[in-house]
Design a protein around this motif. Structure first.
Motif, PDB file in Angstrom:
ATOM      1  N   ALA A 129       0.832  -1.208   0.000  1.00 53.37           N
ATOM      2  CA  ALA A 129       0.000   0.000   0.000  1.00 53.37           C
ATOM      3  C   ALA A 129       0.866   1.257   0.000  1.00 53.37           C
ATOM      4  O   ALA A 129       0.565   2.232  -0.693  1.00 53.37           O
ATOM      5  CB  ALA A 129      -0.935  -0.004   1.205  1.00 53.37           C
ATOM      6  N   VAL A 130       1.951   1.244   0.764  1.00 50.82           N
ATOM      7  CA  VAL A 130       2.864   2.396   0.787  1.00 50.82           C
ATOM      8  C   VAL A 130       3.505   2.583  -0.585  1.00 50.82           C
ATOM      9  O   VAL A 130       3.560   3.706  -1.108  1.00 50.82           O
ATOM     10  CB  VAL A 130       3.944   2.225   1.883  1.00 50.82           C
ATOM     11  N   MET A 131       3.975   1.491  -1.190  1.00 55.31           N
ATOM     12  CA  MET A 131       4.586   1.596  -2.522  1.00 55.31           C
ATOM     13  C   MET A 131       3.589   2.110  -3.545  1.00 55.31           C
ATOM     14  O   MET A 131       3.912   2.953  -4.384  1.00 55.31           O
ATOM     15  CB  MET A 131       5.157   0.239  -2.950  1.00 55.31           C
ATOM     16  N   GLU A 132       2.361   1.614  -3.474  1.00 59.07           N
ATOM     17  CA  GLU A 132       1.319   2.052  -4.407  1.00 59.07           C
ATOM     18  C   GLU A 132       1.004   3.534  -4.200  1.00 59.07           C
ATOM     19  O   GLU A 132       0.858   4.297  -5.155  1.00 59.07           O
ATOM     20  CB  GLU A 132       0.067   1.213  -4.199  1.00 59.07           C
ATOM     21  N   HIS A 133       0.921   3.953  -2.954  1.00 56.53           N
ATOM     22  CA  HIS A 133       0.606   5.349  -2.632  1.00 56.53           C
ATOM     23  C   HIS A 133       1.691   6.300  -3.140  1.00 56.53           C
ATOM     24  O   HIS A 133       1.387   7.393  -3.611  1.00 56.53           O
ATOM     25  CB  HIS A 133       0.429   5.515  -1.125  1.00 56.53           C
ATOM     26  N   LEU A 134       2.940   5.875  -3.070  1.00 61.21           N
ATOM     27  CA  LEU A 134       4.056   6.736  -3.469  1.00 61.21           C
ATOM     28  C   LEU A 134       4.347   6.699  -4.967  1.00 61.21           C
ATOM     29  O   LEU A 134       5.044   7.571  -5.478  1.00 61.21           O
ATOM     30  CB  LEU A 134       5.316   6.354  -2.686  1.00 61.21           C
ATOM     31  N   ALA A 135       3.835   5.717  -5.663  1.00 62.45           N
ATOM     32  CA  ALA A 135       4.099   5.593  -7.104  1.00 62.45           C
ATOM     33  C   ALA A 135       3.345   6.663  -7.888  1.00 62.45           C
ATOM     34  O   ALA A 135       2.336   7.201  -7.434  1.00 62.45           O
ATOM     35  CB  ALA A 135       3.690   4.205  -7.587  1.00 62.45           C
ATOM     36  N   VAL A 136       3.868   6.955  -9.069  1.00 62.20           N
ATOM     37  CA  VAL A 136       3.223   7.951  -9.934  1.00 62.20           C
ATOM     38  C   VAL A 136       3.020   7.383 -11.335  1.00 62.20           C
ATOM     39  O   VAL A 136       3.721   6.476 -11.771  1.00 62.20           O
ATOM     40  CB  VAL A 136       4.067   9.250 -10.025  1.00 62.20           C
ATOM     41  N   GLY A 137       2.039   7.928 -12.020  1.00 66.80           N
ATOM     42  CA  GLY A 137       1.810   7.596 -13.429  1.00 66.80           C
ATOM     43  C   GLY A 137       1.549   6.126 -13.696  1.00 66.80           C
ATOM     44  O   GLY A 137       0.844   5.443 -12.961  1.00 66.80           O
ATOM     45  N   ASP A 138       2.162   5.652 -14.786  1.00 61.24           N
ATOM     46  CA  ASP A 138       1.977   4.266 -15.210  1.00 61.24           C
ATOM     47  C   ASP A 138       2.462   3.267 -14.169  1.00 61.24           C
ATOM     48  O   ASP A 138       1.925   2.167 -14.049  1.00 61.24           O
ATOM     49  CB  ASP A 138       2.704   4.004 -16.534  1.00 61.24           C
ATOM     50  N   THR A 139       3.486   3.650 -13.421  1.00 62.44           N
ATOM     51  CA  THR A 139       4.017   2.759 -12.386  1.00 62.44           C
ATOM     52  C   THR A 139       2.947   2.458 -11.355  1.00 62.44           C
ATOM     53  O   THR A 139       2.816   1.326 -10.891  1.00 62.44           O
ATOM     54  CB  THR A 139       5.243   3.389 -11.703  1.00 62.44           C
ATOM     55  N   LYS A 140       2.170   3.464 -10.990  1.00 61.35           N
ATOM     56  CA  LYS A 140       1.106   3.262 -10.006  1.00 61.35           C
ATOM     57  C   LYS A 140       0.088   2.237 -10.508  1.00 61.35           C
ATOM     58  O   LYS A 140      -0.330   1.350  -9.769  1.00 61.35           O
ATOM     59  CB  LYS A 140       0.419   4.585  -9.696  1.00 61.35           C
ATOM     60  N   VAL A 141      -0.290   2.336 -11.760  1.00 64.16           N
ATOM     61  CA  VAL A 141      -1.262   1.398 -12.341  1.00 64.16           C
ATOM     62  C   VAL A 141      -0.685  -0.014 -12.356  1.00 64.16           C
ATOM     63  O   VAL A 141      -1.363  -0.976 -11.976  1.00 64.16           O
ATOM     64  CB  VAL A 141      -1.664   1.841 -13.768  1.00 64.16           C
ATOM     65  N   LEU A 142       0.563  -0.157 -12.780  1.00 62.30           N
ATOM     66  CA  LEU A 142       1.199  -1.477 -12.828  1.00 62.30           C
ATOM     67  C   LEU A 142       1.296  -2.097 -11.434  1.00 62.30           C
ATOM     68  O   LEU A 142       1.029  -3.287 -11.256  1.00 62.30           O
ATOM     69  CB  LEU A 142       2.588  -1.375 -13.456  1.00 62.30           C
ATOM     70  N   LEU A 143       1.710  -1.291 -10.458  1.00 60.66           N
ATOM     71  CA  LEU A 143       1.819  -1.806  -9.092  1.00 60.66           C
ATOM     72  C   LEU A 143       0.464  -2.235  -8.556  1.00 60.66           C
ATOM     73  O   LEU A 143       0.320  -3.317  -7.995  1.00 60.66           O
ATOM     74  CB  LEU A 143       2.423  -0.751  -8.165  1.00 60.66           C
ATOM     75  N   THR A 144      -0.529  -1.379  -8.725  1.00 55.75           N
ATOM     76  CA  THR A 144      -1.871  -1.692  -8.220  1.00 55.75           C
ATOM     77  C   THR A 144      -2.394  -2.990  -8.806  1.00 55.75           C
ATOM     78  O   THR A 144      -2.854  -3.867  -8.083  1.00 55.75           O
ATOM     79  CB  THR A 144      -2.845  -0.536  -8.543  1.00 55.75           C
TER      80      THR A 144
END
Length: 99
Positions: free
Chosen positions: A37-52
């Motif tokens: 959840a912390v990694m997802e919250h801190l991610a931006v852009g396409d990275t956030k979508v991939l992580l989620t």
């Protein structure tokens, strides 16, 4: 201590959050979910979508929490008693990572 004592805006510690779920999930699984959840919250852009998408589709429940027998790991990871300073010492100073 940052997460354990709740030093962020909401002032909710990871311990407080776990109390809401401790009857349904192991502490080990909860820590993994919290880290994701912390990694997802801190991610931006396409990275956030991939992580989620990856976290949700790949997560597997069933970890158990070991409360003893981990003597070999003493000193390997940051000491939670030393808070964020220990995290910085291990991951930034010793391993060369950055924030």
């Amino acid at each position: 201590e940052c997460l354990f004592r709740g030093e962020f805006e909401e002032k909710v510690s990871i311990n407080d959050a776990y109390e809401l779920f401790c009857d349904r999930i192991s502490l080990a699984d909860f820590i993994v979910i919290s880290a994701e959840a912390v990694m997802e919250h801190l991610a931006v852009g396409d990275t956030k979508v991939l992580l989620t998408d990856g976290f949700r589709s790949d997560f597997q429940y069933g970890r158990t929490t070991a409360f003893e027998g981990c003597e070999f790991s003493v000193g390997v990871l940051p000491n939670p008693d030393h808070s964020c300073a220990a995290v910085e010492h291990v991951f930034v100073d010793k391993m060369g990572l950055d924030w």
